[in-house]
Scaffold this active site. Structure first.
Site, short mmCIF file in Angstrom:
data_model
loop_
_atom_site.label_atom_id
_atom_site.label_comp_id
_atom_site.label_asym_id
_atom_site.label_seq_id
_atom_site.Cartn_x
_atom_site.Cartn_y
_atom_site.Cartn_z
N HIS A 19 36.18 31.79 44.63
CA HIS A 19 35.76 30.63 43.84
C HIS A 19 36.18 29.34 44.53
O HIS A 19 36.72 29.37 45.64
CB HIS A 19 36.29 30.72 42.41
CG HIS A 19 37.79 30.76 42.31
ND1 HIS A 19 38.59 29.71 42.64
CD2 HIS A 19 38.64 31.75 41.91
CE1 HIS A 19 39.85 30.02 42.45
NE2 HIS A 19 39.91 31.27 42.01
N HIS A 22 39.61 28.99 46.27
CA HIS A 22 39.74 29.64 47.58
C HIS A 22 38.96 28.87 48.64
O HIS A 22 39.40 28.73 49.78
CB HIS A 22 39.17 31.07 47.54
CG HIS A 22 39.76 31.91 46.45
ND1 HIS A 22 38.99 32.61 45.57
CD2 HIS A 22 41.04 32.16 46.10
CE1 HIS A 22 39.76 33.25 44.72
NE2 HIS A 22 41.01 32.98 45.02
N CYS A 127 55.25 40.40 37.09
CA CYS A 127 53.89 40.05 36.66
C CYS A 127 52.93 40.51 37.74
O CYS A 127 53.00 40.04 38.89
CB CYS A 127 53.75 38.54 36.45
SG CYS A 127 51.99 38.10 36.20
N CYS A 130 50.65 37.76 39.24
CA CYS A 130 51.29 36.95 40.29
C CYS A 130 51.80 37.83 41.43
O CYS A 130 52.15 37.31 42.48
CB CYS A 130 52.51 36.20 39.77
SG CYS A 130 52.23 35.10 38.41
N CYS A 144 54.14 35.85 30.96
CA CYS A 144 54.17 35.20 32.28
C CYS A 144 53.85 33.71 32.11
O CYS A 144 52.87 33.37 31.44
CB CYS A 144 53.14 35.86 33.20
SG CYS A 144 52.80 34.86 34.65
N HIS A 147 50.19 33.28 33.93
CA HIS A 147 49.02 34.01 33.41
C HIS A 147 48.98 34.15 31.89
O HIS A 147 47.96 34.55 31.35
CB HIS A 147 48.96 35.41 34.05
CG HIS A 147 48.64 35.37 35.50
ND1 HIS A 147 49.62 35.33 36.47
CD2 HIS A 147 47.46 35.30 36.15
CE1 HIS A 147 49.05 35.26 37.65
NE2 HIS A 147 47.74 35.24 37.49
N LYS A 291 43.06 24.83 34.88
CA LYS A 291 43.08 25.44 36.20
C LYS A 291 41.91 26.41 36.35
O LYS A 291 41.63 27.20 35.46
CB LYS A 291 44.40 26.17 36.42
CG LYS A 291 44.55 26.64 37.85
CD LYS A 291 45.74 27.56 38.02
CE LYS A 291 45.63 28.26 39.37
NZ LYS A 291 46.37 29.50 39.45
N LYS A 294 40.50 33.06 38.43
CA LYS A 294 39.79 34.22 37.93
C LYS A 294 40.53 34.89 36.79
O LYS A 294 39.92 35.40 35.87
CB LYS A 294 39.48 35.21 39.05
CG LYS A 294 40.47 35.27 40.12
CD LYS A 294 39.97 35.95 41.37
CE LYS A 294 41.17 36.16 42.28
NZ LYS A 294 40.86 36.26 43.65
N1 MSP Z 1 47.17 37.04 48.06
C1 MSP Z 1 47.94 35.89 47.75
C2 MSP Z 1 48.20 35.07 48.99
C3 MSP Z 1 48.89 35.80 50.10
S1 MSP Z 1 49.09 34.80 51.51
C4 MSP Z 1 50.07 35.67 52.51
C5 MSP Z 1 47.21 35.02 46.72
N2 MSP Z 1 45.91 35.20 46.60
S2 MSP Z 1 44.95 34.46 45.54
O1 MSP Z 1 43.65 34.97 45.79
O2 MSP Z 1 45.46 34.63 44.23
O3 MSP Z 1 45.03 32.93 45.76
C6 MSP Z 1 44.95 32.34 46.99
C7 MSP Z 1 44.99 30.84 46.95
O4 MSP Z 1 43.99 30.29 46.12
C8 MSP Z 1 46.31 30.24 46.52
O5 MSP Z 1 46.72 29.37 47.54
C9 MSP Z 1 45.99 29.46 45.28
O6 MSP Z 1 46.72 28.28 45.18
C10 MSP Z 1 44.53 29.15 45.53
N3 MSP Z 1 43.87 28.80 44.30
C11 MSP Z 1 43.53 29.62 43.26
N4 MSP Z 1 43.01 28.85 42.26
C12 MSP Z 1 43.02 27.55 42.63
C13 MSP Z 1 42.53 26.35 42.10
N5 MSP Z 1 42.00 26.29 40.91
N6 MSP Z 1 42.60 25.23 42.86
C14 MSP Z 1 43.08 25.24 44.14
N7 MSP Z 1 43.54 26.35 44.68
C15 MSP Z 1 43.69 27.46 43.90
O7 MSP Z 1 47.86 34.23 46.09
#
Ligand code: MSP
Length: 482
Positions: A19, A22, A127, A130, A144, A147, A291, A294
């Site tokens: 999304h 990411h 959690c 997380c 959590c 979440h 925020k 997903k």
């Molecule tokens: N798998 C771990 C990261 C491991 S790195 C060695 C993880 N994955 S994640 O898919 O949950 O999230 C990855 C990134 O997406 C995080 O840096 C998180 O901050 C970012 N984001 C998820 N939602 C977000 C927003 N709404 N806005 C900006 N970034 C956000 O964590």
């Protein structure tokens, strides 16, 4: 010797489609990667997915698939999204890649042999959303804090990493390398927490087997973060890539700063591996102030994002609207406004007017005095501090100067070929500088005006060639107020 630049994104959990959150980090890495490439540097841009852990096991079960089959089915979604956004990464790593698993095992053995891993029993809260351990005081009742889901209580045999031993070395690191935790605003909180004391960290699980087995006890799989963080290093163990370690910057979201500035350097110190130069945490995108994530149900997919006003407008908007490092709120209207008022009216209009006049009256080489209004040193400084919104501000300030110049010189009346040359040469500078943000548009401009996208070419006068009226770069979008 050619300078090298190594930039990474977090590896995303492959439990759902990507999304805008990411996309944001991955575009940021792409911007920096393209910037360093046009400076002539040797660049390595790494992204990928985090395929192991309990979170994936649960999502796979829900989908009625095996974890490997399940994650395999999601990888094309990430790759398609990144292709759509024009992201030129150099490797897409997965934690299930054999070369990565081998490195994780070698490191686990090394850290174990050193005496930094011991066997114990973990009793506490976890959690899965997380993939993180919590103490009772971190929780909101039994839920959590991130979440808002009910938290699991774990009780299992586990290996522990002696994190407590690294309290002082970590505090020394933050002092010795003040940029390690960036931006500055996020530093003190980490330092205070580390000063409060560090508990040893459970780094293995036995209640499921979807992970990297510990080489010294195959009943256990590595804790997903121990496995995942090492992706940044294992990608550089490939032939020809060794020179890229240590990473110049890890781009991450603020929610995973602790893992990257405490666990990660502690693991590396223990394994005797050089530390990355910088960890830069950006803020969160909210959607109507909530925020986007997903697990919380608010999602803006990549197709929806690019469907609003196209790929380049989406890339541009995300970095013009937010101060990189701070939170920002997403709105479709704000994106369309910037597309119309800045990309179409300011940039698009300049290119289309100048190219039309150049086609009609031709251009004649001369000194480009207009270019003096461009503060290139400032732009370079802002790029090196990742102040990407300010970079765009500077470039658009120069676009304004060009639009004022054309208004005051009226080349449509004077047919002045020299004024038109100055404007075409300035457009070259603009397109080169905007290339990291809007590569497709810059490439179209470069083709029509006849230059190569390299930073050095800003200072080299544009070669005179036949210029045609440019196709419309940004069509205005009607805002539906009803
Ligand atoms: N798998 C771990 C990261 C491991 S790195 C060695 C993880 N994955 S994640 O898919 O949950 O999230 C990855 C990134 O997406 C995080 O840096 C998180 O901050 C970012 N984001 C998820 N939602 C977000 C927003 N709404 N806005 C900006 N970034 C956000 O964590």
């Amino acid at each position: 010797m050619t300078k090298k630049f190594y930039v990474t994104t977090p590896i995303y959990y492959s439990n759902d489609i990507p999304h805008v959150g990411h996309a944001y980090t991955t575009i940021a890495a792409d911007i920096l990667s393209r910037w360093h490439k046009i400076k002539g540097e040797d660049v390595f841009f790494l992204t990928g997915t985090d395929d192991h852990g309990k979170k994936i096991v649960q999502a796979a079960e829900k989908a009625g698939k095996l974890p490997k089959e399940f994650t395999d089915s999601l990888i094309p979604k990430f790759k398609e999204a990144w292709k759509k956004l024009n992201l030129g990464y150099d490797r897409f790593i997965r934690t299930t890649d054999k070369d990565h698993e081998k490195i994780v095992q070698e490191i686990l053995q090394k850290v174990f042999d050193k005496g930094d891993i011991y066997k114990g029993k973990y009793e506490g809260f976890y959690c899965t959303g997380c993939e993180a351990y919590y103490t009772e005081k971190d929780l909101e009742k039994e839920f959590c804090p991130i979440h808002k889901t009910k938290i699991e209580k774990l009780k299992e045999e586990s290996y522990f990493f002696k994190l407590s031993k690294y309290q002082k070395p970590l505090l020394d690191l933050y002092k010795k390398n003040p940029d390690f935790i960036s931006p500055k605003t996020r530093k003190q909180e980490i330092i205070n927490r580390v000063k409060d004391g560090l508990k040893d960290l459970s780094i293995s699980r036995t209640s499921f087997n979807w992970g990297v087995p510990l080489p010294f006890d195959k009943k256990h799989v590595a804790y997903v973060w121990f496995d995942a963080l090492f992706n940044y290093y294992s990608a550089t163990r490939q032939k020809g890539k060794e020179k890229f370690w240590p990473a110049d910057v890890h781009f991450i979201g603020k929610d995973i700063l602790w893992f990257h500035t405490v666990y990660w350097p502690a693991f590396l110190l223990s394994a005797g591996i050089e530390l990355p130069k910088r960890v830069f945490a950006h803020g969160w995108w909210t959607f109507d102030k909530e925020k986007i994530s997903k697990s919380r149900g608010k999602v803006l997919g990549v197709n929806e994002l690019t469907g609003i006003a196209g790929v380049d407008s989406a890339r541009y908007f995300l970095f013009r609207e937010s101060v990189f490092g701070e939170d920002a709120d997403f709105s479709e209207k704000a994106l369309i406004d910037r597309h119309n008022n800045e990309l179409a009216d300011k940039l698009g209009n300049l290119i289309s007017r100048v190219s039309a006049l150049a086609e009609k009256y031709g251009i004649e080489k001369c000194e480009n005095k207009l270019l003096k209004k461009l503060n290139l040193n400032e732009i370079e400084k802002l790029f090196s501090n990742y102040e990407l919104d300010k970079v765009l501000n500077e470039i658009f300030g120069f676009i304004d100067s060009c639009n004022e110049y054309i208004q005051s010189k009226k080349p449509w009346e004077t047919h002045d070929k020299k004024v038109l040359y100055e404007l075409c040469d300035s457009i070259k500078a603009i397109a080169i500088l905007l290339y990291p943000f809007i590569p497709e548009t810059s490439e179209k401009i470069a083709k029509n005006f006849g230059f190569e996208i390299k930073l050095d070419n800003i200072k080299k006068p544009l070669a005179v060639k036949k210029i045609k009226k440019n196709e419309i770069l940004f069509k205005k979008i009607e805002v539906n107020n009803g």
